[in-house]
Design a protein around this motif. Structure first.
Motif, mmCIF file in Angstrom:
data_model
loop_
_atom_site.group_PDB
_atom_site.id
_atom_site.type_symbol
_atom_site.label_atom_id
_atom_site.label_comp_id
_atom_site.label_asym_id
_atom_site.label_seq_id
_atom_site.Cartn_x
_atom_site.Cartn_y
_atom_site.Cartn_z
ATOM 1 N N PRO A 395 1.005 -13.262 0.197
ATOM 2 C CA PRO A 395 -0.231 -13.854 -0.362
ATOM 3 C C PRO A 395 -1.277 -12.808 -0.701
ATOM 4 O O PRO A 395 -1.993 -12.937 -1.700
ATOM 5 C CB PRO A 395 -0.697 -14.786 0.760
ATOM 6 C CG PRO A 395 0.553 -15.123 1.508
ATOM 7 C CD PRO A 395 1.408 -13.910 1.433
ATOM 8 N N SER A 396 -1.368 -11.758 0.103
ATOM 9 C CA SER A 396 -2.368 -10.722 -0.172
ATOM 10 C C SER A 396 -2.062 -9.999 -1.476
ATOM 11 O O SER A 396 -2.964 -9.723 -2.281
ATOM 12 C CB SER A 396 -2.422 -9.737 0.982
ATOM 13 O OG SER A 396 -1.131 -9.136 1.167
ATOM 14 N N GLY A 399 -2.806 -12.324 -4.335
ATOM 15 C CA GLY A 399 -4.261 -12.399 -4.510
ATOM 16 C C GLY A 399 -4.814 -11.176 -5.198
ATOM 17 O O GLY A 399 -5.696 -11.283 -6.064
ATOM 18 N N ASN A 400 -4.299 -10.007 -4.850
ATOM 19 C CA ASN A 400 -4.751 -8.781 -5.502
ATOM 20 C C ASN A 400 -4.417 -8.778 -6.984
ATOM 21 O O ASN A 400 -5.201 -8.314 -7.823
ATOM 22 C CB ASN A 400 -4.121 -7.562 -4.840
ATOM 23 C CG ASN A 400 -4.637 -7.341 -3.434
ATOM 24 O OD1 ASN A 400 -5.748 -7.767 -3.094
ATOM 25 N ND2 ASN A 400 -3.830 -6.690 -2.603
ATOM 26 N N SER A 401 -3.215 -9.320 -7.320
ATOM 27 C CA SER A 401 -2.822 -9.400 -8.724
ATOM 28 C C SER A 401 -3.767 -10.317 -9.495
ATOM 29 O O SER A 401 -4.255 -9.971 -10.578
ATOM 30 C CB SER A 401 -1.379 -9.901 -8.825
ATOM 31 O OG SER A 401 -0.996 -10.037 -10.167
ATOM 32 N N LEU A 402 -4.058 -11.505 -8.937
ATOM 33 C CA LEU A 402 -4.974 -12.442 -9.598
ATOM 34 C C LEU A 402 -6.384 -11.864 -9.660
ATOM 35 O O LEU A 402 -7.113 -12.051 -10.663
ATOM 36 C CB LEU A 402 -4.979 -13.774 -8.850
ATOM 37 C CG LEU A 402 -3.639 -14.541 -8.856
ATOM 38 C CD1 LEU A 402 -3.746 -15.783 -7.971
ATOM 39 C CD2 LEU A 402 -3.255 -14.934 -10.278
ATOM 40 N N LEU A 403 -6.776 -11.152 -8.623
ATOM 41 C CA LEU A 403 -8.119 -10.564 -8.599
ATOM 42 C C LEU A 403 -8.272 -9.514 -9.684
ATOM 43 O O LEU A 403 -9.296 -9.466 -10.391
ATOM 44 C CB LEU A 403 -8.378 -9.947 -7.231
ATOM 45 C CG LEU A 403 -9.736 -9.246 -7.045
ATOM 46 C CD1 LEU A 403 -10.884 -10.251 -7.222
ATOM 47 C CD2 LEU A 403 -9.827 -8.580 -5.677
ATOM 48 N N SER A 443 4.343 -8.215 -8.363
ATOM 49 C CA SER A 443 2.921 -8.493 -8.588
ATOM 50 C C SER A 443 2.447 -7.839 -9.877
ATOM 51 O O SER A 443 1.623 -8.400 -10.613
ATOM 52 C CB SER A 443 2.096 -7.978 -7.409
ATOM 53 O OG SER A 443 2.525 -8.584 -6.205
#
Length: 880
Positions: A395-396, A399-403, A443
Motif C-alpha cells: 500500500p505504501s 500510495g507513493n505512485s498515486l502521490l 509502481s
C-alpha cells in the motif's frame, strides 16, 4: 628442456595417481569383437605369475568361448537387488572392497546400475576401486565415449544412452584396442556367437551394418592414434626433445542454461583432444534470475564440463558478450566455440545478436559456430524461463505512485494558463524520472499509465475526453509511453544488478565475518557452532558435523548439530568419509537420500564430515553449492589448525617423556647386556662339558634358554633405540626373497610342534634389493608372534606373491585374531594377551619399522575365516 609449468603438471599427475590402482581398458568398436575374452586370457597369465586376480563382474551373453575362458578364476558373487518387483543382479562393490584383490575384472564399463545402487554408473564403481588402490581391467565400446556419442548418432542413427566421460580414457594407464574386420563381426553375428538368433537378426538390420561398423572401427583407430600422439608428445616434452613448430591452441566454449550446451561441450572436448590442447568453459551469470529447471540444466552442463576434464570459469556480468570476452582473455584462448541460434521469436534475434557480435565485433579470438545434428535438434527442449509474476505492490508503494502522479497533475493545472499542453508532458516525464529512483517496477509502470491517461483526459484537447483528434498528439503520447517503458526497463535491470551485487556483497561479507570469527574461536566446538549458524542464516537448512578429534572411525566421531541422519543417510555419510568426496543429494553417489555430505579435509587429512539437510531446497543452485563448499573449506582450515595445535601440545609432552625413557632404557640395556652375555656363555660351557649329575645339565639348559630370551629382549630395546635415533643404516644387496623366507622358517621349525604349516611360492625367483638381516628379523618376529599366540594344532600359511611392481608376503593363521583394532599390534609394548609368557610387545613394532625403512608396508588384519593376517609389501626397484 621442459618448462617449469610442464614439469609441475607432470608432478601433479603423479601425485594424484599415488596410492591408486592402475586402470586397463580393453576397447573395441562394438560388442562381440573379443574384448572380454582377451581380458580373461590376460588375467590367467597374470594369475600364473602370482597376481591375486578376482572376477568382479563378467557379462558372458551366453557365449561359450567366454564362459570357458573364465576357468578357475575366483568369481565374486553378484549383488541381488529388487527393482519394480524384479530381482536383478549387479556388481557387488562392497564385497570387492572387502576382498581387496590386487586385480579385479569388471566388464561393461558403461553399464547403468540398477536404481538403489551406490552409484548410478558402473564406471563410478571402478573409480572407487581405483581410489582404494585396486587395479582394474575393464571393457568399453567406442560408441559409449561421451565426446563421441553425437558422432555415433550421426553415423548410425542410433542414440547411445549409456555413456562414460572421456576422463576415463585420460585416466587409463593402458588401453588395448581389440580390432576385427567388419565382415568377420557380421559373420560371427550370423553364427550366433554374439547374440541369440532372435536378437542377432534385429541387430544385423540396425546397428551391425557394414558401413556402421567401418565408421566405428575408424573412430576407434583414430582415438588410439590420438592417444599415442599425446603420449609421445608428453614423453618428448619431459625429455627435452624438440617437437618442431607446433601452434599453441586453447579452446573455450560458452555454456548457457540450454540443452544445446551439452552438445557444444562434447564437441569442444573432442576437438581439443584431437588438437592435444587444453580447453575450458565460460558461463556468464547475469542479474536475470534462473528458473529451477534452468538452474538444474546449468548444473548438469557444468558437471559435464568437469566430467570431460574441462575447467569451469564463471563470470558475473549483465553484458553477456563482454562477459564471454572477459573469460576468453582470462583463459588466453585462441578459439571460441558458440552455438548456432535455433530459437524463433525475439529470443532468436537476441541470440543472433550475441553470435553476430562475437564473430564480427572482436578480433581477439577465432570463433567456431556449431549447429547440433538434426537428430539431436529434434530432441532438444528449452527449459522454462521464470514466468512473469504479478506481485501487487505494498500500500505504501501504491500510495507513493498515486502521490507522484497527483503532484505532477496539480503542478500542470497551475501552469495550464501559461504553458502549452505539449510542454506539460515534460512535467510528467520529469516526475516519472524522479519517481524511478524510489519506486519499484510495478509502481513505476502504474505511474506511467496513470500520468498518460491524466495528460490525455485533462490537458490534451478536446479536454475531459479520451479522444485525440490531432496526429501529432497521438505521436507525442506514444513517444511518452515508449520513453516511460524504456526508463522502466532500464530501472528494473539496474535494480536487479543492485540486488545481485548486494546479495554477493552480503555473502562475501558473511564469509569474511565467518573467517574472522573462526580465527578467534576458542576451540573446534565453537568453530563448528559458528559454521552451522552461518549455513542456517544463508540457506535456511539444518546441518551437523561429525568431528574425529584424533579418532580413526567415523562411528567414534563426536556429532554436533541438529541434523540426525537415518540408516540410509549414514551409508552416504560413511562413503563420503572413506572416499573423501561429496555424497548424497545433488551428487552421483546415493543421490536418493536427503542429506548432502562434504568431507572436511585438507592436504594433511580428514578432520570430519559436514552433513546438510537439503530437504527445504528444491534445487541446488551453483551459488548455493559454492557457498556450502566455501563454509566447509573454512571450517576444515579451522579444525586443521586446532588439531595442529593439539598435536603440538601432545608432541611436547611426548618428547619430554621419550627423552627420559630413552636415557633410562639405554642405560639399563647396556648394563644388562654384559652380565647376560657372561651368564649365557658359562651356561653353554656347562652344557658342552657335560656333568655327571643330570640335574645340573638340566639347570644349565634352563639358564641358557632364559638368558637367550633376556638377550633378545635387550636386543629389541637397543634396536628400537637405534630406529628412533635414526642411526640404523641399510646394507642392501640383491636377495632371493624366497630363500630368505625359507631360511627364517628353517630356524623356527623346532618351535612348530603339531602346527600345520603351508608354504606357497611363485615358480620364478623374486629378487629384491634388501638388507637381508633386518628383513629376516622382521619376518622372524611375525612368525614368532604366530607361534606364540596360536594353539598347537593351528594352521599357518606363508604365501609369496608378486605382480611386477611389488612383492607381497602373506603370513596368516587361524588363531584367536587381533581384536577390533588390528593396527594396534604395531604399537610399542602392546601385547594382545598379557597372560602369555615371554615377549615385551616390541617385536612387531620393530618388524614394522624395518619394513618401512625399505619403503614397504606391513599391515595387520583379521582373517575372514578367523585368525590374523600380516601382509608384507616391498617394492621391486633397481638396486641403488
Amino acid at each position: 628442456m621442459p618448462t617449469p609449468e610442464q614439469l609441475l603438471n607432470s608432478l601433479k599427475r603423479q601425485e594424484t595417481r599415488q596410492g591408486q590402482g592402475r586402470l586397463k581398458i580393453y576397447l573395441g568398436m562394438v560388442a562381440g569383437v573379443g574384448k572380454t575374452y582377451a581380458m580373461l586370457k590376460s588375467a590367467h597369465q597374470l594369475k600364473e605369475q602370482g597376481v591375486d586376480v578376482v572376477v568382479g563382474y563378467i557379462e558372458t551373453h551366453g557365449r561359450v568361448d567366454t564362459i570357458a575362458q573364465i576357468g578357475d578364476l575366483e568369481v565374486l558373487p553378484r549383488l541381488k537387488l529388487q527393482h519394480r518387483d524384479v530381482e536383478m543382479e549387479e556388481f557387488d562393490l562392497d564385497l570387492a572392497l572387502a576382498r581387496k584383490p590386487s586385480l579385479i575384472l569388471v566388464d561393461e564399463l558403461a553399464h547403468t546400475n540398477v536404481p538403489g545402487s551406490r552409484h548410478p554408473k558402473r564406471y563410478q564403481d571402478v573409480l572407487e576401486l581405483l581410489g582404494r588402490g585396486i587395479d582394474v581391467h575393464t571393457t568399453l565400446n567406442v560408441q559409449h565415449l561421451q565426446s563421441r556419442a553425437d558422432t555415433v548418432a550421426q553415423v548410425t542413427g542410433v542414440i547411445v544412452q549409456e555413456i562414460v566421460p572421456d576422463s576415463l580414457i585420460d585416466r587409463a594407464d593402458d588401453i588395448i584396442y581389440i580390432d576385427q574386420d567388419p565382415d568377420e563381426v557380421i559373420a560371427r553375428l550370423h553364427q550366433g556367437k554374439i547374440y541369440p538368433p532372435e536378437k542377432a537378426k534385429a541387430a544385423a538390420g540396425n546397428f551391425f551394418k557394414e558401413d556402421n561398423l567401418t565408421a566405428l572401427r575408424e573412430m576407434g583407430l583414430r582415438l588410439m592414434a590420438e592417444r599415442v600422439d599425446h603420449e609421445l608428445t608428453e614423453m618428448k616434452t619431459l625429455q627435452g626433445v624438440p617437437l618442431g613448430a607446433r601452434p599453441h591452441h586453447r579452446l573455450v566454449v560458452a555454456v548457457f542454461a540450454s540443452p544445446f550446451s551439452e552438445y557444444l561441450v562434447r564437441w569442444t572436448r573432442r576437438h581439443a583432444y584431437a588438437l592435444n590442447c587444453p580447453w575450458s568453459a565460460v558461463y556468464v551469470r547475469t542479474s536475470r534470475p534462473l528458473s529451477d529447471e534452468e538452474e538444474a540444466l546449468l548444473r548438469k552442463n557444468l558437471e559435464t564440463v568437469r566430467d570431460l576434464g574441462g575447467e569451469v570459469l564463471e563470470i558475473q556480468d549483465d553484458d553477456i558478450i563482454q562477459g564471454i570476452l572477459t573469460g576468453v582473455r582470462q583463459q588466453e584462448a585462441t578459439q571460441l566455440v558458440l552455438g548456432k541460434p535455433r530459437e524463433r521469436g525475439w529470443w532468436w534475434f537476441w541470440k543472433k545478436h550475441i553470435t553476430h557480435s562475437l564473430i564480427y565485433g572482436q578480433t581477439l579470438v577465432d570463433v567456431h559456430v556449431v549447429s547440433p545434428p538434426e537428430h539431436a535438434a529434434k530432441n532438444l527442449k528449452m527449459p522454462a524461463k521464470p514466468g512473469f509474476s504479478l506481485k501487487w505492490p505494498k500500500p505504501s508503494a501504491l500510495g507513493n505512485s498515486l502521490l507522484a502522479v497527483g503532484v505532477a497533475t496539480l503542478i500542470n493545472l497551475a501552469l495550464l494558463d501559461y504553458v502549452a499542453y505539449h510542454a506539460l508532458g515534460i512535467i510528467y516525464m520529469l516526475t516519472f524520472c524522479l519517481a524511478a529512483i524510489f519506486l519499484q517496477h510495478f509502481s513505476l509502470t502504474l505511474a506511467a499509465i496513470l500520468s498518460a491517461l491524466l495528460w490525455n483526459l485533462v490537458f490534451i484537447p478536446p479536454r475531459f475526453t479520451f479522444a485525440i483528434t490531432a496526429g501529432e498528439d497521438w505521436l507525442m503520447l506514444l513517444m511518452y509511453l515508449v520513453t516511460a517503458s524504456v526508463i522502466g526497463t532500464f530501472t528494473r535491470q539496474l535494480r536487479r544488478s543492485e540486488e545481485r551485487l548486494r546479495e554477493q556483497g552480503e555473502r562475501t561479507e558473511a564469509l569474511y565475518h565467518l573467517t574472522r570469527t573462526l580465527a578467534g574461536a576458542r576451540d573446534g566446538a565453537e568453530a563448528i557452532h559458528l559454521s552451522l549458524e552461518q549455513l542456517k542464516t544463508e540457506l535456511e537448512v539444518d546441518a551437523s558435523v561429525w568431528v574425529l578429534e584424533g579418532k580413526r572411525r567415523l562411528e567414534e566421531a563426536r556429532q554436533q548439530g541438529s541434523f540426525v541422519p537415518s540408516d540410509k543417510e549414514w551409508a552416504a555419510l560413511q562413503w563420503a568419509f572413506v572416499n573423501r568426496q561429496a555424497a548424497g543429494r545433488f551428487t552421483d553417489t546415493l543421490p536418493a537420500v536427503q542429506g548432502h555430505y562434504i568431507p572436511l579435509m585438507d592436504q594433511t587429512g580428514v578432520w570430519g564430515i559436514i552433513g546438510i539437510n537439503t530437504t527445504p531446497l528444491k534445487e541446488l543452485s551453483t551459488e548455493s553449492l559454492a557457498l556450502m563448499q566455501a563454509i566447509s573449506q573454512q571450517l576444515s582450515f579451522a579444525l586443521g589448525r586446532y588439531d595442529l595445535f593439539r598435536q603440538l601440545q601432545t608432541r611436547q609432552v611426548r618428547e619430554e617423556s621419550e627423552k627420559i625413557y630413552k636415557t633410562l632404557l639405554n642405560s639399563v640395556s647396556h648394563e644388562l647386556r654384559t652380565p647376560l652375555t657372561a651368564i649365557h656363555g658359562f651356561a653353554d660351557a656347562l652344557i658342552t662339558r657335560g656333568s655327571a649329575d643330570p640335574q645340573v645339565s638340566e639347570f644349565a639348559r634352563e639358564i641358557s634358554q632364559n638368558a637367550g630370551r633376556l638377550e633378545q629382549v635387550v636386543k629389541n630395546f637397543l634396536d628400537m633405540g637405534r630406529i628412533e635415533a635414526g642411526q640404523l643404516k641399510l646394507q642392501k644387496r640383491e636377495t632371493d626373497f624366497e630363500e630368505l623366507v625359507r631360511g627364517v622358517w628353517s630356524r623356527l621349525k623346532p618351535q612348530v610342534k603339531n602346527r600345520q604349516v603351508r608354504l606357497q611360492f611363485p615358480s620364478n625367483p623374486v629378487l629384491l634389493p634388501l638388507d637381508s638381516v633386518l628383513i629376516a628379523q622382521a619376518i622372524e618376529n611375525v612368525l614368532k608372534n604366530a607361534l606364540t599366540y596360536t594353539p598347537h594344532d593351528a594352521i599357518i600359511d606363508i604365501q609369496l606373491l608378486t605382480d611386477g611392481r611389488q612383492a607381497r608376503l602373506l603370513i596368516s593363521d587361524n588363531g584367536p585374531g587381533l581384536g577390533n583394532n588390528p593396527e594396534q599390534v604395531f604399537e610399542k609394548f602392546w601385547r594382545g594377551n598379557p597372560g602369555k609368557t615371554g615377549g615385551t610387545g616390541l617385536g612387531l613394532s620393530i618388524a614394522h619399522a624395518f619394513v618401512e625403512l625399505h619403503e614397504g608396508t606391513l599391515l595387520a588384519e583379521n582373517n575372514r575365516g578367523g585368525g590374523a593376517v600380516f601382509r608384507f609389501t616391498l617394492p621391486l626397484k633397481e638396486i641403488p
